[in-house]
Design a protein around this motif. Structure first.
Motif, mmCIF file in Angstrom:
data_model
loop_
_atom_site.group_PDB
_atom_site.id
_atom_site.type_symbol
_atom_site.label_atom_id
_atom_site.label_comp_id
_atom_site.label_asym_id
_atom_site.label_seq_id
_atom_site.Cartn_x
_atom_site.Cartn_y
_atom_site.Cartn_z
ATOM 1 N N SER A 136 2.409 1.662 -3.484
ATOM 2 C CA SER A 136 1.168 1.904 -4.334
ATOM 3 C C SER A 136 1.034 3.306 -4.500
ATOM 4 O O SER A 136 1.061 4.010 -5.497
ATOM 5 C CB SER A 136 0.091 1.283 -4.050
ATOM 6 O OG SER A 136 -0.914 1.691 -5.052
ATOM 7 N N GLU A 137 0.943 4.149 -3.074
ATOM 8 C CA GLU A 137 0.846 5.345 -2.974
ATOM 9 C C GLU A 137 1.981 6.201 -3.725
ATOM 10 O O GLU A 137 1.863 7.483 -4.252
ATOM 11 C CB GLU A 137 0.671 5.726 -1.557
ATOM 12 C CG GLU A 137 -0.558 5.518 -0.865
ATOM 13 C CD GLU A 137 -0.597 6.138 0.695
ATOM 14 O OE1 GLU A 137 -0.409 7.400 0.578
ATOM 15 O OE2 GLU A 137 -0.995 5.545 1.601
ATOM 16 N N LEU A 148 6.408 7.926 2.647
ATOM 17 C CA LEU A 148 5.307 8.608 2.402
ATOM 18 C C LEU A 148 5.443 9.956 2.534
ATOM 19 O O LEU A 148 6.420 10.542 3.538
ATOM 20 C CB LEU A 148 3.958 8.260 3.483
ATOM 21 C CG LEU A 148 3.501 6.677 3.142
ATOM 22 C CD1 LEU A 148 2.464 6.585 4.128
ATOM 23 C CD2 LEU A 148 3.083 6.572 1.749
ATOM 24 N N ASP A 169 0.919 -1.192 -0.026
ATOM 25 C CA ASP A 169 0.201 -0.048 0.057
ATOM 26 C C ASP A 169 0.978 1.423 -0.061
ATOM 27 O O ASP A 169 0.605 2.132 -0.669
ATOM 28 C CB ASP A 169 -0.775 -0.025 1.315
ATOM 29 C CG ASP A 169 -2.059 -1.201 0.964
ATOM 30 O OD1 ASP A 169 -2.199 -1.595 -0.099
ATOM 31 O OD2 ASP A 169 -2.444 -1.358 2.129
ATOM 32 N N VAL A 170 1.819 1.306 0.777
ATOM 33 C CA VAL A 170 2.808 2.204 0.752
ATOM 34 C C VAL A 170 3.443 2.332 -0.638
ATOM 35 O O VAL A 170 3.454 3.590 -1.179
ATOM 36 C CB VAL A 170 3.894 2.251 1.901
ATOM 37 C CG1 VAL A 170 4.947 3.248 1.547
ATOM 38 C CG2 VAL A 170 3.327 2.264 3.336
#
Length: 234
Positions: free
Chosen positions: A123-124, A174, A120-121
């Motif tokens: 993907s961001e 992030l 998920d990280v």
């Protein structure tokens, strides 16, 4: 370690799904894994007339016409420039001895396979399933690095071995958690894992525009040993 050796490390630790020689070209099937595994490379001397062959082969794969150029490819670089291909992502190769630093508690861990929160990280940051598939294709020792800060997963990276050299790819932190030392702690964890695998050299690739990354890698004792760039028609 010379620059050609390091390019071998890049290709082994971030491999295309398939590489085929067609005429004077190495054509890579990247399957969505990004420019590094999709760009064509010359396998020998090429002329302007040869460019159409490479373009046709890339189109067969559903890929844009994209070429990877190293310093020794000056003649091809000039040909592509005259044909209207523009420079993309000038990139820098760093390498140096594996460093040993203490990883602060609960800040960075090596984990394989990567957890869903790590995907998920990534993907961001635009690192999607195609690039995760690249990591899964690596056949040598490999792992992923989870970075934590403020009690949450906020960064990750991938590191793999080729011979006695470790190379880090797909470093992502992030945006809200950058400039707080997380990337540095992740590098410490990657180097610790690499040392455990018997690595003697530690290496990375970053774009020429990523000044913050260049500063970090230099502070870790790594030096610039090579450069390359891409060309693609706008």
């Amino acid at each position: 370690m010379n620059t050609n050796d390091l390019f071998d490390v890049v290709e082994a630790t971030w491999p295309a799904a398939k590489e085929t020689q067609v005429g004077p070209w190495l054509i890579r099937d990247g399957q969505g894994g990004g420019k590094r595994v999709s760009a064509a490379r010359p396998a020998g001397p090429v002329t302007q007339n040869d460019v159409a062959l490479a373009v046709a082969e890339m189109e067969k794969l559903g890929q844009q016409a994209l070429f990877s150029l190293r310093p020794e490819d000056g003649q091809l670089d000039s040909i592509l420039a005259q044909m209207g291909y523009e420079v993309l992502d000038p990139s820098i190769l760093f390498t140096g001895p594996v460093f040993e630093e203490v990883v602060p508690p609960v800040t960075a861990f090596d984990i394989w396979p990567p957890l869903q929160i790590m995907k998920d990280v990534w993907s961001e940051g635009g690192i999607g399933p195609g690039r995760i598939a690249v990591m899964e294709r690596v056949t040598g020792p490999k792992t992923s690095i989870l970075g934590r800060i403020s009690d949450r997963a906020a960064g990750c990276a991938f590191v793999a071995m080729h011979g006695t050299t470790a190379m880090v790819h797909a470093v992502e932190v992030l945006p809200d958690y950058r400039r707080h030392g997380l990337a540095r702690n992740m590098m410490y964890a990657a180097a610790r894992w690499a040392k455990e695998q018997g690595a003697e050299h530690f290496s990375l690739v970053t774009t020429g525009s990523n000044v913050a990354a260049q500063s970090l890698y230099s502070s870790l004792g790594l030096s610039v040993v090579g450069r390359y760039h891409y060309r693609m028609k706008p």
